[in-house]
Enzyme design. Structure first.
Site, PDB file in Angstrom:
ATOM      1  N   ASP A  79       6.450  61.836  37.691  1.00 39.56           N
ATOM      2  CA  ASP A  79       7.893  62.077  37.916  1.00 39.56           C
ATOM      3  C   ASP A  79       8.288  60.924  38.550  1.00 39.56           C
ATOM      4  O   ASP A  79       7.932  60.128  39.344  1.00 39.56           O
ATOM      5  CB  ASP A  79       8.239  63.394  38.805  1.00 39.56           C
ATOM      6  CG  ASP A  79       7.521  63.321  40.032  1.00 39.56           C
ATOM      7  OD1 ASP A  79       6.098  62.897  40.185  1.00 39.56           O
ATOM      8  OD2 ASP A  79       8.053  64.049  41.107  1.00 39.56           O
ATOM      9  N   GLU A 137       5.604  65.366  41.640  1.00 40.29           N
ATOM     10  CA  GLU A 137       5.098  65.182  42.869  1.00 40.29           C
ATOM     11  C   GLU A 137       5.913  65.013  44.130  1.00 40.29           C
ATOM     12  O   GLU A 137       5.787  65.294  45.275  1.00 40.29           O
ATOM     13  CB  GLU A 137       3.941  64.039  42.857  1.00 40.29           C
ATOM     14  CG  GLU A 137       3.360  63.694  43.973  1.00 40.29           C
ATOM     15  CD  GLU A 137       3.872  63.205  45.326  1.00 40.29           C
ATOM     16  OE1 GLU A 137       3.649  63.315  46.424  1.00 40.29           O
ATOM     17  OE2 GLU A 137       4.843  62.236  44.863  1.00 40.29           O
ATOM     18  N   GLU A 138       7.286  64.472  43.493  1.00 39.26           N
ATOM     19  CA  GLU A 138       8.164  64.268  44.688  1.00 39.26           C
ATOM     20  C   GLU A 138       9.009  65.381  45.168  1.00 39.26           C
ATOM     21  O   GLU A 138       9.649  65.219  46.086  1.00 39.26           O
ATOM     22  CB  GLU A 138       9.404  63.285  44.002  1.00 39.26           C
ATOM     23  CG  GLU A 138       8.536  61.802  43.371  1.00 39.26           C
ATOM     24  CD  GLU A 138       8.550  60.798  44.649  1.00 39.26           C
ATOM     25  OE1 GLU A 138       8.484  61.163  45.796  1.00 39.26           O
ATOM     26  OE2 GLU A 138       7.928  59.665  44.420  1.00 39.26           O
ATOM     27  N   HIS A 362      10.657  53.768  46.641  1.00 43.80           N
ATOM     28  CA  HIS A 362      11.727  54.493  46.566  1.00 43.80           C
ATOM     29  C   HIS A 362      13.044  53.602  46.911  1.00 43.80           C
ATOM     30  O   HIS A 362      14.155  54.074  46.873  1.00 43.80           O
ATOM     31  CB  HIS A 362      11.637  55.444  47.622  1.00 43.80           C
ATOM     32  CG  HIS A 362      10.857  56.716  47.634  1.00 43.80           C
ATOM     33  ND1 HIS A 362      10.900  58.265  48.117  1.00 43.80           N
ATOM     34  CD2 HIS A 362       9.592  56.856  46.918  1.00 43.80           C
ATOM     35  CE1 HIS A 362       9.854  58.705  47.723  1.00 43.80           C
ATOM     36  NE2 HIS A 362       9.176  57.982  46.981  1.00 43.80           N
TER      37      HIS A 362
HETATM   38 NI    NI Z   1       4.837  58.147  45.010  1.00 43.19          NI
END
Ligand code: NI
Length: 390
Positions: A79, A137-138, A362
């Site tokens: 993701d 996962e996020e 990020h």
């Molecule tokens: Ni990651």
């Protein structure tokens, strides 16, 4: 170094880079990885494999060797993040507001590269290599639980996984032989006061003032309650109260995160947070509500598996390139797999100052030195082979 694996990885280098750029160009956020899933299935079918759809947008495939043996699972998350992509490259995201700013594009590409490697040596393979393409996962609760519910770990003897890691230089890797990544818990404190006119604070219960005291007191929680030998972090990311200069607001909201490595430390910290909120609010005549969202469990590496992974890394990258890390306070839902079977999570370096690859995970300009992809493929393939033989 395993000659045949090394040559196979070299042959797949451009293929893996191409896939990584494709995924970066067309990212999808957690739970919506439909096109990513389609692409993965097409590639796996092209290798003559029979993938199966799991966890809604995930994929699992087994590469069964011609000889019997153990089953080793390798996991990649798929993701992206809901932010704009600002990288100045031809592979910049074409999906507005969505960006592979954490490197999961590379994880997915590497796992497909690993698929190519093991498909090529299938005839000599004793055992099964299972590839786990995991969505989401996020986002809590993470995609790992749904993967496990759909049979990801049935018959699996050990599991490994990697995160491409910007703080480490390309050509190096890092891991631990125990605690690796923390539980990332979330909490919200709502303070209920009594609002009123800014000129007459004596007629109000000012939640802004109460919140400010709570902010300061929360800074003492880890130091005053947790053994100095234990790892723990408490930080605040939000304090919201009021809208204009002459109105004392009615309520205030604080949000923060707690990072720990044990259930006991977690409970100690949240008990202290509750006591502080109750005490300060009681003194001021305000009320409070503490809401806790428990995130993933901590990532704890199995020392025996980690040793085998480190040996694989040393054989490929050199002894000095395999770094024993201190635990990171970041969270990862890989931990759910490790609760079921022994496993090891590792970081593969992607940083490269000379190429301007300096932006953290990020960040909208996050990028990777793509040479890391082949290192990651080779280290994980070699580690899986060693685990099959052990
Ligand atoms: Ni990651």
């Amino acid at each position: 170094m395993n000659r045949s694996i090394h040559e196979l990885v070299k042959k797949q280098h451009e293929y893996v880079i191409g896939l990584r750029r494709h995924f970066r160009t067309f990212p999808e956020i957690g739970g919506q990885e439909y096109e990513t899933q389609k692409k993965i299935i097409t590639e796996l079918e092209g290798m003559g494999l029979v993938p199966r759809i799991v966890a809604s947008t995930g994929v699992i495939v087994d590469i069964k060797g011609d000889k019997p043996g153990k089953t080793i699972a390798i996991r990649a998350d798929m993701d992206a993040l809901p932010i704009n992509d600002e990288v100045e490259q031809p592979y910049r995201s074409q999906n507005a507001g969505c960006c592979h700013a954490c490197g999961h594009d590379g994880h997915t590409a590497m796992l497909l590269g690993i698929g190519k490697v093991f498909t090529a040596i299938r005839a000599d393979l004793a055992g099964t290599v299972r590839l786990l393409f995991q969505p989401s996962e996020e986002r809590y609760p993470g995609g790992a639980l749904a993967m496990i519910a759909d049979g990801a770990l049935v018959g699996v003897d050990a599991v490994i996984g990697a995160h491409l890691w910007q703080p480490l230089t390309v050509g190096t890797m890092g891991l631990t032989y125990g605690p690796m990544m923390a539980s990332p818990d979330e909490f919200t404190i709502t303070i209920k006061g009594f609002g009123g006119h800014g000129s007459m604070p004596h007629q109000t219960v000012d939640p802004l003032y109460v919140g400010a005291q709570i902010v300061l007191a929360l800074k003492t929680v880890t130091g005053n309650n947790v053994d100095a030998n234990e790892l723990a972090v408490l930080s605040l990311g939000m304090f919201k109260a009021g809208d204009i200069f002459n109105v004392i607001p009615d309520s205030a909201v604080l949000k923060g995160t707690v990072r720990t490595f044990s259930q006991a430390t977690r409970e100690t910290i949240f008990a202290a947070v509750q006591r502080i909120c109750d005490g300060i609010c009681a003194a001021a005549g305000a009320a409070n509500k503490l809401e806790i969202y428990y995130g993933f469990p901590p990532v704890i590496n199995n020392p025996d598996i980690a040793k085998i992974v480190a040996q694989a890394g040393e054989a490929i990258l050199g002894k000095e390139a395999v770094i024993e890390l201190k635990p990171s306070m970041v969270g990862e839902d890989f931990s759910y797999y490790q609760q079921q079977v022994p496993g090891c999570f590792m970081f593969i370096g992607v940083g490269n100052k000379d190429k301007g690859i300096i932006y953290p995970h990020h960040h909208p300009k996050f990028d990777m030195d793509e040479n890391a992809l082949s290192y990651g493929v080779e280290v994980m393939a070699e580690a899986a082979l060693k685990l099959l033989q052990n």
